[in-house]
Design an enzyme around this catalytic site. Sequence first.
Site, PDB file in Angstrom:
ATOM      1  N   THR A 148      -5.634  -0.908 -12.467  1.00 50.16           N
ATOM      2  CA  THR A 148      -4.755  -0.787 -13.625  1.00 50.16           C
ATOM      3  C   THR A 148      -3.472  -1.549 -13.309  1.00 50.16           C
ATOM      4  OG1 THR A 148      -3.843   0.768 -15.254  1.00 50.16           O
ATOM      5  CG2 THR A 148      -3.728   1.441 -12.928  1.00 50.16           C
ATOM      6  N   TYR A 149      -2.420  -1.283 -14.057  1.00 51.89           N
ATOM      7  CA  TYR A 149      -1.137  -1.936 -13.813  1.00 51.89           C
ATOM      8  C   TYR A 149      -0.049  -0.877 -13.736  1.00 51.89           C
ATOM      9  CZ  TYR A 149      -0.432  -1.158 -18.781  1.00 51.89           C
ATOM     10  OH  TYR A 149      -0.298  -0.566 -20.006  1.00 51.89           O
ATOM     11  N   LYS A 178       0.841  -1.197   0.000  1.00 55.09           N
ATOM     12  CA  LYS A 178       0.000   0.000   0.000  1.00 55.09           C
ATOM     13  C   LYS A 178       0.875   1.245   0.000  1.00 55.09           C
ATOM     14  CE  LYS A 178      -3.583   2.167   2.834  1.00 55.09           C
ATOM     15  NZ  LYS A 178      -4.369   1.980   4.065  1.00 55.09           N
ATOM     16  N   SER A 219      -2.522   2.707 -17.560  1.00 56.96           N
ATOM     17  CA  SER A 219      -1.669   2.311 -16.454  1.00 56.96           C
ATOM     18  C   SER A 219      -1.456   3.458 -15.476  1.00 56.96           C
ATOM     19  CB  SER A 219      -0.306   1.811 -16.927  1.00 56.96           C
ATOM     20  OG  SER A 219       0.393   2.887 -17.512  1.00 56.96           O
ATOM     21  N   GLY A 266      -4.000   7.049 -19.773  1.00 55.50           N
ATOM     22  CA  GLY A 266      -5.131   6.513 -20.514  1.00 55.50           C
ATOM     23  C   GLY A 266      -6.445   6.838 -19.834  1.00 55.50           C
ATOM     24  N   ALA A 267      -7.382   5.891 -19.897  1.00 56.67           N
ATOM     25  CA  ALA A 267      -8.721   6.114 -19.347  1.00 56.67           C
ATOM     26  C   ALA A 267      -8.685   6.474 -17.865  1.00 56.67           C
ATOM     27  CB  ALA A 267      -9.581   4.875 -19.572  1.00 56.67           C
TER      28      ALA A 267
END
Length: 116
Positions: free
Chosen positions: A57-58, A9, A25, A73-74
């Site tokens: 996401t990654y 975390k 990402s 991105g999104a």
Amino acid sequence: MMIEVMKSKIHCARVTEANLNYMGSITIDEDLMDAANLIAGEKVSIVNNNNGERFETYIIKGERGSGCICLNGAAARKVQVGDIVIIMSYALMDFEEAKSFKPWMVFPDSMTNKLV
């Protein structure tokens, strides 16, 4: 029995960039990745404390020492630069192992995202 538990975390990091024109990402400063035991390509859940958005996401490795937290991105539509986010990853482990597992917790400086 296997269960999914929080592995890592990064708590209350500040978004430094939002790049809508990237394929997707989150880019994270490599120092923060190391401290939280995260690797490039790892799936993460992100919570935006400012607007309540939650998404997955990654990770893409960011420049070491930069303090970079960039949604691409999104995902860039779910944050604003300056928003505070929590970044979490999870791991599958045996139920008994999970009882004593201690996740990696990182609390960066909320203005610079540098380790304190």
